[in-house]
Motif scaffolding. Structure first.
Motif, PDB file in Angstrom:
ATOM      1  N   LYS A   1       0.831  -1.211   0.000  1.00 11.55           N
ATOM      2  CA  LYS A   1       0.000   0.000   0.000  1.00 11.55           C
ATOM      3  C   LYS A   1       0.865   1.261   0.000  1.00 11.55           C
ATOM      4  O   LYS A   1       0.562   2.242  -0.687  1.00 11.55           O
TER       5      LYS A   1
ATOM      6  N   ASP B   1       0.732   4.020  -2.900  1.00 10.38           N
ATOM      7  CA  ASP B   1       0.408   5.422  -2.608  1.00 10.38           C
ATOM      8  C   ASP B   1       1.494   6.374  -3.097  1.00 10.38           C
ATOM      9  O   ASP B   1       1.196   7.450  -3.633  1.00 10.38           O
TER      10      ASP B   1
ATOM     11  N   GLY C   1      -9.979  -1.283  -1.978  1.00 12.93           N
ATOM     12  CA  GLY C   1      -8.598  -0.848  -1.854  1.00 12.93           C
ATOM     13  C   GLY C   1      -8.476   0.649  -2.074  1.00 12.93           C
ATOM     14  O   GLY C   1      -9.452   1.387  -2.055  1.00 12.93           O
ATOM     15  N   ALA C   2      -7.230   1.083  -2.308  1.00 13.37           N
ATOM     16  CA  ALA C   2      -6.962   2.505  -2.488  1.00 13.37           C
ATOM     17  C   ALA C   2      -7.727   3.062  -3.679  1.00 13.37           C
ATOM     18  O   ALA C   2      -7.696   2.510  -4.761  1.00 13.37           O
TER      19      ALA C   2
ATOM     20  N   SER D   1      -8.856  -4.368  -3.649  1.00 10.37           N
ATOM     21  CA  SER D   1      -7.844  -4.529  -2.615  1.00 10.37           C
ATOM     22  C   SER D   1      -6.978  -5.731  -2.943  1.00 10.37           C
ATOM     23  O   SER D   1      -7.363  -6.579  -3.759  1.00 10.37           O
TER      24      SER D   1
END
Length: 553
Positions: free
Chosen positions: A82, A86, A469-470, A475
């Motif tokens: 993650k 990001d 998820g993001a 996810s």
């Protein structure tokens, strides 16, 4: 596609992380070394790469050392993944919202950039993009520097049925731009795109001209058109254009080539300006909307569920009533040859198979590797075959092409197959293969339909089109679940569907499945049941066809 190598290398680095029994600082450093090397090889600016490495390491170490994350290695892997995701998103996301044209008013967009970066073609693509979405669009050709610029605009705009303005006699680009914008504003056009001459940061006179055009037309947004292969020169060039034209968005062209493409990322960071579109081909529709999170998600093999849905909606919007009818048929588990033919045509309209594949979470990115041209030819031959069928044959489930015994079992093909082959200029073998492939898809439709069908299962998995998820992307857990559903351990309706496709056999693992598809002639691209007309080896034989049609009457 540009950055495909980068995607593979980033995936390899993350695979090392997943394979490690323990996620510690040594594993983290090894992964970061691979990621940074991949970014540098793709021409991403050295300072950006160094900054990303420091941020990922600091954030990952802090998260891994917290008491809540010291126990489960699976959780530690997801934390690191993650953080990487990001930070890669931040690399292409300046956090600035670009200008969005509004209907009912004149929105002036000015395109600037280096010569040879594809500005004129991009201007037409942009006009087509907005026109498809209900904006009344037009183009003003203010490029008097390049010979043939107005001819190119006239030809491409005429082909796209877009209004245009330019002059063969006027030599002042500022005057042409002002006249064209005034004319189209008076005619109440929603989007007015001004194409300017290509220029280099060292050409001060051309830069001054660009400033004068901007002052004359007062654009709502200036767009920098940037070639994906620009490399390390991107930062210096983009800064020069930013200082003079103060552009508010970037369009990266030639993303379908084999250039490294990382320079465009560097331009985003250098100017704090968002990328809004990617040019992905030579056709007028080859302009993809850019969004940071889906872009990185596709790069890491996580797909782009949101983008896929938008793409399908754009295609479906061309004939919404028919698409609603098709969805209803699929929900009921019914699929005629005519329906299947229309779906082949829909897939052909969606663009290259590799592009569609990259949007599907968990799907191996090399599954559809090969010649897109060969894929298109195979699919066109399938259309030729169905064009030679009668209305009765098209609306059937394929059983009219079979001879049946007294017990209702299929025993052979009938005279219709020969007639269709002659009428379409193909062979009997190709018609047989098409019927087999259609039957596979019909069996899939049966397995998909109903409350317990796999369509419902996939909707539950995807959370009504959005992941957990993001940024709404699937996810890691959802991706893993999707991959498991495509491999040997799956159960339920999805397994039944795949068994039906495989003629009753157990589901092979992904490697075996790819080998099988390659043997069936699908290596050059094509969805299951849509490829394979190019190669005869490994295709379903007569016995397989009998089995497929066994319950079809």
């Amino acid at each position: 596609m540009v950055l495909a190598d980068l995607g593979r290398k980033l995936n390899a680095a993350l695979a090392q992380l997943n394979a490690a029994p323990i996620v510690d600082e040594k594993v983290l450093d090894a992964m970061l070394k691979e990621i940074c090397a991949a970014l540098l090889e793709s021409d991403v600016n050295v300072k950006l790469v160094a900054s990303l490495r420091q941020k990922v390491k600091a954030k990952a170490k802090a998260a891994l050392e917290s008491d809540a994350n010291k126990s489960k290695e699976a959780n530690r892997r997801q934390i690191v993944q993650k953080v990487v995701f990001d930070e890669l998103v931040d690399l292409v996301d300046p956090g600035v919202e670009p200008y969005k044209p509004k209907k009912g008013q004149s929105n002036v967009i000015m395109a600037v950039g280096l010569q040879g970066n594809g500005k004129t073609t991009t201007c037409t693509k942009l006009a087509v993009y907005y026109q498809k979405r209900g904006f009344k669009s037009c183009i003003v050709c203010a490029d008097t520097f390049r010979a043939g610029a107005f001819d190119q605009t006239r030809q491409s705009a005429t082909k796209a049925k877009i209004a245009y303005f330019g002059s063969y006699t006027e030599t002042d680009p500022v005057s042409i731009a002002a006249q064209g914008v005034a004319k189209f504003k008076k005619e109440r056009f929603d989007v007015i795109i001004v194409d300017t001459s290509g220029r280099h940061k060292q050409e001060s006179e051309l830069f001054e001209e660009m400033v004068q055009i901007g002052e004359a037309v007062q654009p709502n947004m200036t767009i920098l058109v940037l070639d994906a292969s620009i490399g390390q020169a991107a930062e210096a060039q983009s800064r020069a254009f930013k200082e003079s034209a103060d552009f508010g968005a970037i369009i990266v062209t030639k993303m379908d080539g084999h250039a490294k493409g990382g320079g465009a990322i560097s331009a985003v960071a250098a100017t704090k300006t968002p990328i809004i579109f990617l040019g992905v081909g030579e056709h007028l529709a080859d302009l993809d909307r850019f969004a940071p999170q889906p872009f990185i998600s596709k790069l890491l093999g996580m797909g782009d569920v949101q983008g896929l849905m938008e793409h399908m909606q754009d295609v479906a919007a061309q004939n919404p009533d028919r698409q609603k009818e098709m969805v209803k048929k699929l929900e009921e588990g019914k699929l005629s040859i005519r329906d299947w033919k229309e779906q082949i045509q829909t897939v052909m309209n969606m663009g290259p198979m590799s592009k569609i594949a990259s949007m599907i979470p968990g799907l191996p990115q090399d599954l559809f590797a090969g010649s897109e041209e060969d894929t298109g030819k195979r699919m066109k031959r399938m259309i030729y075959i169905t064009d030679s069928m009668t209305a009765t044959e098209l609306d059937s489930d394929g059983s009219v092409f079979m001879e049946w015994d007294k017990d209702g079992k299929p025993v052979s093909l009938n005279w219709r197959v020969t007639r269709v082959a002659k009428g379409s200029g193909t062979s009997v073998r190709e018609v047989e293969e098409l019927l087999c492939q259609y039957r596979m898809m019909a069996n899939m439709a049966k397995q998909a339909g109903g409350k317990k069908g796999w369509l419902q299962q996939m909707q539950k998995l995807g959370g009504a089109g959005r992941g957990r998820g993001a940024g709404g992307m699937p996810s890691p857990a959802q991706i893993a679940q999707f991959q498991r559903s495509m491999q040997g351990g799956m159960k339920g309706p999805m397994a039944d569907m795949m068994k039906a496709m495989m003629g009753g056999q157990d589901m092979p693992d992904m490697e075996e499945m790819q080998k099988m598809m390659s043997q069936m002639g699908m290596g050059g691209g094509g969805l299951p049941g849509l490829g394979g007309l190019g190669g005869m080896g490994g295709m379903p034989g007569m016995a397989d066809m009998m089995k497929m049609f066994g319950g079809g009457r």
